[in-house]
Structure formats: C-alpha cells, structure tokens
Motif scaffolding. Structure first.
Motif, PDB file in Angstrom:
ATOM      1  N   LEU A  93       0.834  -1.195   0.000  1.00 35.60           N
ATOM      2  CA  LEU A  93       0.000   0.000   0.000  1.00 35.60           C
ATOM      3  C   LEU A  93       0.871   1.248   0.000  1.00 35.60           C
ATOM      4  N   THR A  94       0.573   2.163  -0.905  1.00 37.69           N
ATOM      5  CA  THR A  94       1.305   3.427  -0.996  1.00 37.69           C
ATOM      6  C   THR A  94       0.446   4.537  -0.416  1.00 37.69           C
ATOM      7  N   ARG A  95       0.989   5.245   0.559  1.00 37.18           N
ATOM      8  CA  ARG A  95       0.221   6.273   1.249  1.00 37.18           C
ATOM      9  C   ARG A  95      -0.008   7.490   0.348  1.00 37.18           C
ATOM     10  N   LEU A  96      -1.225   7.996   0.357  1.00 32.93           N
ATOM     11  CA  LEU A  96      -1.573   9.262  -0.271  1.00 32.93           C
ATOM     12  C   LEU A  96      -1.824  10.284   0.834  1.00 32.93           C
ATOM     13  N   PRO A  97      -1.849  11.574   0.530  1.00 29.72           N
ATOM     14  CA  PRO A  97      -2.113  12.578   1.564  1.00 29.72           C
ATOM     15  C   PRO A  97      -3.457  12.333   2.260  1.00 29.72           C
ATOM     16  N   GLU A  98      -3.466  12.459   3.582  1.00 31.18           N
ATOM     17  CA  GLU A  98      -4.710  12.342   4.338  1.00 31.18           C
ATOM     18  C   GLU A  98      -5.614  13.530   4.024  1.00 31.18           C
ATOM     19  N   GLY A  99      -6.887  13.405   4.370  1.00 32.67           N
ATOM     20  CA  GLY A  99      -7.811  14.493   4.079  1.00 32.67           C
ATOM     21  C   GLY A  99      -8.986  14.490   5.027  1.00 32.67           C
ATOM     22  N   ASP A 100      -9.782  15.549   4.958  1.00 33.81           N
ATOM     23  CA  ASP A 100     -10.989  15.674   5.777  1.00 33.81           C
ATOM     24  C   ASP A 100     -12.179  15.912   4.863  1.00 33.81           C
ATOM     25  N   TYR A 101     -13.308  15.331   5.249  1.00 40.03           N
ATOM     26  CA  TYR A 101     -14.518  15.509   4.451  1.00 40.03           C
ATOM     27  C   TYR A 101     -15.706  15.695   5.395  1.00 40.03           C
ATOM     28  N   ALA A 102     -16.637  16.565   4.989  1.00 40.26           N
ATOM     29  CA  ALA A 102     -17.837  16.778   5.795  1.00 40.26           C
ATOM     30  C   ALA A 102     -18.986  17.227   4.896  1.00 40.26           C
ATOM     31  N   ASP A 103     -20.144  16.630   5.077  1.00 40.85           N
ATOM     32  CA  ASP A 103     -21.393  17.095   4.483  1.00 40.85           C
ATOM     33  C   ASP A 103     -22.526  16.726   5.434  1.00 40.85           C
ATOM     34  N   GLU A 104     -23.743  16.829   4.959  1.00 45.30           N
ATOM     35  CA  GLU A 104     -24.886  16.571   5.842  1.00 45.30           C
ATOM     36  C   GLU A 104     -25.054  15.100   6.181  1.00 45.30           C
ATOM     37  N   ASN A 105     -24.311  14.221   5.502  1.00 42.29           N
ATOM     38  CA  ASN A 105     -24.442  12.785   5.730  1.00 42.29           C
ATOM     39  C   ASN A 105     -23.287  12.167   6.504  1.00 42.29           C
ATOM     40  N   THR A 106     -22.096  12.767   6.406  1.00 37.90           N
ATOM     41  CA  THR A 106     -20.930  12.155   7.030  1.00 37.90           C
ATOM     42  C   THR A 106     -19.862  13.205   7.305  1.00 37.90           C
ATOM     43  N   CYS A 115      -2.850   1.119  -4.378  1.00 41.09           N
ATOM     44  CA  CYS A 115      -2.103  -0.127  -4.513  1.00 41.09           C
ATOM     45  C   CYS A 115      -2.232  -0.636  -5.939  1.00 41.09           C
ATOM     46  N   MET A 116      -1.359  -1.587  -6.316  1.00 40.86           N
ATOM     47  CA  MET A 116      -1.417  -2.213  -7.628  1.00 40.86           C
ATOM     48  C   MET A 116      -1.854  -3.658  -7.456  1.00 40.86           C
ATOM     49  N   TRP A 117      -2.786  -4.101  -8.314  1.00 37.72           N
ATOM     50  CA  TRP A 117      -3.340  -5.450  -8.208  1.00 37.72           C
ATOM     51  C   TRP A 117      -3.748  -5.951  -9.588  1.00 37.72           C
ATOM     52  N   ASP A 118      -3.192  -7.092  -9.994  1.00 34.50           N
ATOM     53  CA  ASP A 118      -3.547  -7.710 -11.273  1.00 34.50           C
ATOM     54  C   ASP A 118      -4.293  -9.030 -11.087  1.00 34.50           C
ATOM     55  N   GLY A 119      -4.610  -9.369  -9.864  1.00 33.05           N
ATOM     56  CA  GLY A 119      -5.304 -10.622  -9.605  1.00 33.05           C
ATOM     57  C   GLY A 119      -6.813 -10.482  -9.693  1.00 33.05           C
ATOM     58  N   PRO A 120      -7.534 -11.529  -9.330  1.00 31.00           N
ATOM     59  CA  PRO A 120      -9.000 -11.482  -9.366  1.00 31.00           C
ATOM     60  C   PRO A 120      -9.558 -10.552  -8.291  1.00 31.00           C
ATOM     61  N   VAL A 121     -10.700  -9.975  -8.577  1.00 24.79           N
ATOM     62  CA  VAL A 121     -11.413  -9.134  -7.612  1.00 24.79           C
ATOM     63  C   VAL A 121     -12.665  -9.879  -7.178  1.00 24.79           C
ATOM     64  N   ARG A 122     -12.831 -10.044  -5.874  1.00 29.40           N
ATOM     65  CA  ARG A 122     -13.988 -10.767  -5.336  1.00 29.40           C
ATOM     66  C   ARG A 122     -14.819  -9.803  -4.490  1.00 29.40           C
ATOM     67  N   HIS A 123     -16.025  -9.516  -4.955  1.00 31.01           N
ATOM     68  CA  HIS A 123     -16.881  -8.541  -4.278  1.00 31.01           C
ATOM     69  C   HIS A 123     -17.485  -9.117  -2.996  1.00 31.01           C
TER      70      HIS A 123
END
Length: 408
Positions: A93-106, A115-123
């Motif tokens: 995992l490669t860190r990106l800048p942290e951040g803050d978010y706010a609206d009426e829901n959260t 991150c980089m991933w070439d394998g299968p994705v399982r939902h």
C-alpha cells in the motif's frame, strides 16, 4: 451487528466511540479509509455500492474502504476493508495525503492509499453490486455522468484527474525536457508504437503540417514535443489547412506506406470484420425491428473501402494549435490502410461550420466520400454500446441504443 466506531475531535484525536447507527444518526466525526486500486496497465477499479448501504446507497465509487472501528489502528482498517470489500490481500500500500470531508451525511478524517493489483477481484455481496476496470480518462469522463460518492470525488478526484495527464487508451505519456515519451499500456500496442518510428519520418516530408518524428527508447518511443494545445473552435483557414493535410495524406502511396510500417489492408480488414460482426450479433438485435435492416446495411457499407493511408483517429484532440494556427497532428498509433472517409468524419460532420467549409474547399471530396463520412458518424455511438455491453453498463447501453436509432 451495530459495530462500535472510533470518534474523533477536530484535531483527529480519538475521544470515544459510538455504535455505527448513532454515528450516522448524529453525523459524528470519525475516521475512515480509502484505497484506489490500480492494475499494471494503469486502470482503476470502479464499483457500485449496494442499495442497502447506510450512506450513499447505489452510488459509484473508485476507492475501497470504510470506517475505522473503536480500538483499531487506521492502517489495519485499510488492510481489512480492502480484503473484505474486494478480496484483495497481501499488496503493498502506498500512502496518499490524508484528508478531511464533511457534508450533511458524514464527517470524517480520511486515511488514503493506493495499490497495484492484477489478480482477481472478489466482491463482498453485501457491499458491492458491480465493478469493472476503467482507465483514469474514462473514469474522469464518468464524473459528470454517473452518481459517484461525493466524498471520494472530493478527497481523491484531483489524484485521478492528475493521472489522466499523459494517459491515453493505448499508451502512457510523460514529458522529459523537450521530449515526450510514450510506453504501451497493453502488449499488443508495442508493434504499433514501433511502426511509428519508421512510418512518420518517411511520411513527414509529404505532408503540409508537422507530425512527430519518434525514435526508439528502452520502454517505448519518444519525440520532440510539438507546440500547441488541442483544437477548440476553428475558422475557415484552419479548415483549409486540414483539408490540404488530409488530401496529401490520402494521396501517398499506400503500398509504400505499408513497407514503412502502416497496418496493411488485409490485417486491418480482418480486425474490423471481427469488430463489426460483434456489433451485428450483439447490438442489432437490441434495436427496434424497423431499423434493424438499416443497421445491417450500415455495417456492410463501412466494411467495404480500404484504399488510402489514414490517420484513423482524426479529431480535435489530435490537432494542435497556437493562436488559431495549426501546428501539428499527433497520435499516429492507429495509422492504417483504410477508408479516407473515416478521417473526414469529424471535419465534415462534427467540426464547426467554418472548419467544414474550409475542408470542403480544399479537399473537394466526391459525393460518395461525403456520404461515407456520414456513415462513420452514424457508427460512432455503436462503440459506446459495445463497451457498455462488455462492462454491464445499463445506462450507457440504453442511451447509446437511442442514439443509434436516431442517427439511422
């Protein structure tokens, strides 16, 4: 289970916990995670949330993540959510800048990674209803069409937009001093990039507008950057310049062009035939019965002509200008022996009227060529429907079918 969520003060210090339901009800400040998943081709994994999610149900998202539980380290939450949501584990995992978010829901503080991933994705069925890989450019184009998570766009939208600088469907591109470098995004693009190294130096002296002169590098090709920005608008003089350029391009010896690297007519025809057959089998049956015969006739007509060297992707994004003056034509990866009407599709059917007038004045296309350019314009929405069927994008398919019907 109504899990306990860590609560934060305005300085991002943990000050307690609350059940998730209470956190949502009172919109309490907490911490959450987000991971942008990319593959080695540079694509981003995009998914749609299930309608049962407690916030922003059924929205599209391009980051995996969730809330940080009480007593949980944020990084552990990142790893946990990525594996739970998409089945991805054991990645760097490669860190990106942290951040803050706010609206009426959260309201939350975000710990962000990629991150980089070439394998299968399982939902995780409870959280993810659909998913697909998209290039950064495709994703950014969808920001205005689909309903995305506003927090993800707010926190990570600029990161994705920056990825589109130099991103094309076929190749990555980056600047290094006066040079523009390109490397293939998919293995099958390598031969086409290599062909530019021989084709364009041979072609350039025969054309009235500049084109790149690529040379081979370790991971692709490079050429000196041509000045200018993509064409917007345009006047009669610009149209005349484009008309003279296309007339010269379509007049070069096609046999010699193949020797220097252009895709030959037989190979191009085989690829186009396979594509058009998929259109015929997958799209025509979805059209109203009264236009299906017209649709089939259109596919027959565009498959017929292979006479000239063509650019094959001739539109305003590949026409550079400075102060209204055309300074170069770029992106020759698809150059092929094909139908000159395809290069005339945008100039005669999508360009401003002044540009169209200038092209007609200099190029002087035959009535048959003009009509075939309209056929290529009629075919344009078929590509969107084909892609929508492949990626299970119901809205894109529905809107594209309507446009196909209207153009027929």
């Amino acid at each position: 289970m109504d899990e306990l969520v860590a609560l934060l003060d305005d300085n991002n210090r943990v000050v307690g916990s609350a059940p998730r339901s209470v956190m949502r009800r009172d919109n309490l400040r907490h911490s959450a995670t987000g991971v942008v998943v990319r593959n080695s081709a540079g694509d981003i994994y995009v998914h749609r949330r299930t309608p049962t999610k407690d916030v922003y149900p059924s929205r599209y998202d391009f980051a995996a993540g969730g809330v940080v539980a009480a007593g949980e380290e944020p990084f552990h939450a990142v790893v946990r959510e990525l594996e739970e949501e998409l089945g991805i584990a054991g990645v760097e995992l490669t860190r990106l800048p942290e951040g803050d978010y706010a609206d009426e829901n959260t309201r939350y503080h975000a710990y962000l990674y990629t991150c980089m991933w070439d394998g299968p994705v399982r939902h995780q069925p409870e959280e993810v209803a659909w998913g697909a890989w998209m290039s950064p450019a495709e994703l950014v184009a969808k920001f205005d069409e689909w309903e995305f998570m506003p927090d993800t766009v707010g926190l990570l939208g600029s990161y994705v937009r920056n990825l589109t600088i130099g991103e094309g469907w076929d190749s990555h591109a980056w600047a290094e001093g006066p040079w523009l470098h390109r490397a293939p995004r998919r293995p099958e693009i390598w031969p086409r990039l290599l062909a530019e190294v021989t084709l364009l130096p041979w072609l350039a002296p025969q054309l009235p507008l500049p084109v790149p002169a690529p040379e081979l590098t370790v991971d692709g090709v490079r050429h000196l950057m041509l000045p200018g920005e993509p064409l917007t608008g345009g006047d009669v003089e610009a149209g005349r310049a484009l008309g003279a350029f296309l007339k010269a391009l379509h007049s070069v010896d096609p046999t010699e062009a193949v020797v220097y690297g252009a895709l030959d007519a037989a190979t191009a025809t085989a690829a186009k035939t396979a594509e058009l057959e998929e259109f015929r089998q997958q799209i025509v049956p979805l059209l109203p019965a009264e236009v299906q015969d017209q649709a089939g006739q259109l596919l027959d007509r565009v498959a017929q002509v292979r006479t000239s060297l063509i650019h094959c992707d001739f539109g305003p994004e590949h026409i550079l200008t400075v102060d209204g003056r055309i300074t170069g034509i770029i992106d020759w990866t698809d150059a092929v022996i094909g139908d000159p009407a395809l290069d005339l599709c945008w100039p005669l059917n999508g360009a401003p009227e002044a540009v169209r007038t200038g092209v007609l004045e200099v190029y002087r296309p035959t009535p048959d060529l003009v009509e075939r350019s309209k056929d290529w314009a009629r075919l344009s929405p078929w590509y969107g429907v084909h892609r929508g069927l492949r990626l299970d994008l119901a809205d894109e398919v529905r809107n594209g079918l309507r446009e196909i019907r209207d153009r027929l």
